[in-house]
Scaffold this motif. Sequence first.
Motif, PDB file in Angstrom:
ATOM      1  N   VAL A  25      -7.089  13.145  11.285  1.00 49.66           N
ATOM      2  CA  VAL A  25      -6.147  12.447  12.174  1.00 49.66           C
ATOM      3  C   VAL A  25      -6.109  10.976  11.786  1.00 49.66           C
ATOM      4  CG1 VAL A  25      -5.616  11.848  14.564  1.00 49.66           C
ATOM      5  CG2 VAL A  25      -6.629  14.081  14.029  1.00 49.66           C
ATOM      6  N   ALA A  26      -4.926  10.498  11.426  1.00 46.30           N
ATOM      7  CA  ALA A  26      -4.797   9.135  10.921  1.00 46.30           C
ATOM      8  C   ALA A  26      -5.288   8.100  11.929  1.00 46.30           C
ATOM      9  CB  ALA A  26      -3.341   8.865  10.551  1.00 46.30           C
ATOM     10  N   LEU A  44      -7.913  -0.270   4.163  1.00 44.56           N
ATOM     11  CA  LEU A  44      -8.207   1.106   4.555  1.00 44.56           C
ATOM     12  C   LEU A  44      -7.503   1.474   5.852  1.00 44.56           C
ATOM     13  CD1 LEU A  44     -11.945   1.561   3.589  1.00 44.56           C
ATOM     14  CD2 LEU A  44      -9.967   2.787   2.682  1.00 44.56           C
ATOM     15  N   GLU A  45      -7.398   0.534   6.770  1.00 39.60           N
ATOM     16  CA  GLU A  45      -6.633   0.803   7.990  1.00 39.60           C
ATOM     17  C   GLU A  45      -5.181   1.097   7.631  1.00 39.60           C
ATOM     18  OE1 GLU A  45      -7.284  -1.733  11.468  1.00 39.60           O
ATOM     19  OE2 GLU A  45      -8.840  -2.757  10.305  1.00 39.60           O
ATOM     20  N   GLU A  46      -4.635   0.326   6.684  1.00 35.50           N
ATOM     21  CA  GLU A  46      -3.251   0.540   6.256  1.00 35.50           C
ATOM     22  C   GLU A  46      -3.085   1.876   5.544  1.00 35.50           C
ATOM     23  OE1 GLU A  46      -2.543  -2.937   3.948  1.00 35.50           O
ATOM     24  OE2 GLU A  46      -2.374  -4.258   5.698  1.00 35.50           O
ATOM     25  N   LEU A  47      -4.125   2.300   4.822  1.00 36.41           N
ATOM     26  CA  LEU A  47      -4.086   3.609   4.178  1.00 36.41           C
ATOM     27  C   LEU A  47      -3.931   4.707   5.211  1.00 36.41           C
ATOM     28  CD1 LEU A  47      -4.486   5.191   1.468  1.00 36.41           C
ATOM     29  CD2 LEU A  47      -6.918   5.313   2.053  1.00 36.41           C
ATOM     30  N   ALA A  48      -4.606   4.569   6.327  1.00 36.65           N
ATOM     31  CA  ALA A  48      -4.493   5.561   7.399  1.00 36.65           C
ATOM     32  C   ALA A  48      -3.092   5.536   7.996  1.00 36.65           C
ATOM     33  CB  ALA A  48      -5.534   5.288   8.495  1.00 36.65           C
ATOM     34  N   ASP A  49      -2.478   4.366   8.075  1.00 39.11           N
ATOM     35  CA  ASP A  49      -1.136   4.244   8.649  1.00 39.11           C
ATOM     36  C   ASP A  49      -0.090   4.961   7.807  1.00 39.11           C
ATOM     37  OD1 ASP A  49      -1.864   2.778  10.875  1.00 39.11           O
ATOM     38  OD2 ASP A  49      -1.672   0.860   9.839  1.00 39.11           O
ATOM     39  N   ARG A  90      -8.089   5.270  11.264  1.00 39.69           N
ATOM     40  CA  ARG A  90      -7.792   3.848  11.439  1.00 39.69           C
ATOM     41  C   ARG A  90      -8.797   3.197  12.385  1.00 39.69           C
ATOM     42  NH1 ARG A  90      -2.966   4.575  12.522  1.00 39.69           N
ATOM     43  NH2 ARG A  90      -3.080   4.587  14.795  1.00 39.69           N
ATOM     44  N   ASP A  91      -9.100   3.869  13.483  1.00 43.89           N
ATOM     45  CA  ASP A  91     -10.084   3.337  14.427  1.00 43.89           C
ATOM     46  C   ASP A  91     -11.455   3.204  13.765  1.00 43.89           C
ATOM     47  OD1 ASP A  91      -8.118   3.274  16.346  1.00 43.89           O
ATOM     48  OD2 ASP A  91      -8.810   5.073  17.413  1.00 43.89           O
ATOM     49  N   ALA A  92     -11.844   4.229  13.008  1.00 43.12           N
ATOM     50  CA  ALA A  92     -13.142   4.188  12.327  1.00 43.12           C
ATOM     51  C   ALA A  92     -13.189   3.045  11.321  1.00 43.12           C
ATOM     52  CB  ALA A  92     -13.426   5.521  11.641  1.00 43.12           C
ATOM     53  N   ALA A  93     -12.090   2.847  10.580  1.00 44.39           N
ATOM     54  CA  ALA A  93     -12.051   1.776   9.587  1.00 44.39           C
ATOM     55  C   ALA A  93     -12.171   0.408  10.257  1.00 44.39           C
ATOM     56  CB  ALA A  93     -10.768   1.855   8.767  1.00 44.39           C
ATOM     57  N   ALA A  94     -11.561   0.250  11.423  1.00 42.33           N
ATOM     58  CA  ALA A  94     -11.651  -1.022  12.144  1.00 42.33           C
ATOM     59  C   ALA A  94     -13.084  -1.304  12.575  1.00 42.33           C
ATOM     60  CB  ALA A  94     -10.718  -1.004  13.350  1.00 42.33           C
TER      61      ALA A  94
END
Length: 209
Positions: free
Chosen positions: A72-73, A202-207, A77-81
Motif C-alpha cells: 500500500v503506497a 522515497l516518499e515520492e517513490l511511494a506517491d 510513504r508513512d514508513a519512509a517519513a
Amino acid sequence: MPRTLLRDHAYEAIRDAIVAGDLAPGAAVRDGELAERLGLSRAPVRAAFTRLVDEGLLESKPQSYTRVTPLVAAEVRDAAAVVGAMHELAARVAVPRLRPADVEAMRQANSRFAAAVHAGDVDTALRADDELHDVLVRVSDNRAAAATVARYTPLIRRLERRRFGEGGNCRSAGLHERLIDTCAAGDVDGAVRVTAEIWRALEELADTD
C-alpha cells in the motif's frame, strides 16, 4: 539453538522472503509449511508471525488465514517519513562523533552500492545502502531510533525492490556521495539536509505507485 534465537531466525527468514517477493503480497502463509522449510518447529514460526503482523508485513484473521499484506503506497510513504526522521536525528547526533574509519566505511559501502546498481544486483545494492546509513545510526547510539529504523525499513524495501525489478533506479549514489562529503567535513546541517533529500525521494517513490 536457544529459543529466542530460533524466533529471531524464523522472523528474519520470513521477513526477508516477504521483502524479496518470494512470499508475494496476498500469499497465504502456513506455520507448518514454513516450519518445515526452515527446519524449525512451529512455535518460533508462530512467534515470528505475531511480530510480522505487528510490523505490518502480515495480516491475520484468527481461525481463518494469515497472509502477506498488500503493498500500500500510503503505508510506504508513512514508513519512509518516519524512518527518514530517525535518520535525520541520527545524522545530527552522529556527524560530530564520526571517526575517519566511519567515513571510509560509508565510502566503501557507497562504492558497493553504485557497482550493484550498475549491475542490476538489487540484493547487494540494498544491503550496501543499509550498511552506509547504519554507520550514522550506530554512531548516534540511539537505541530508539535504531529500533524504529529496523521495524519500518522492510515496508520501504518491498517497494524499492519492485521498482528495481521493473527497471527503475534504486536511490542515488550521487546523493550518498554528497552525504558522505558533508559527514567528512563535519557539516551537521548539511548532512541532515541531504539525509532529508534522500528520504523525501522515497516518499515520492511511494506517491508514484
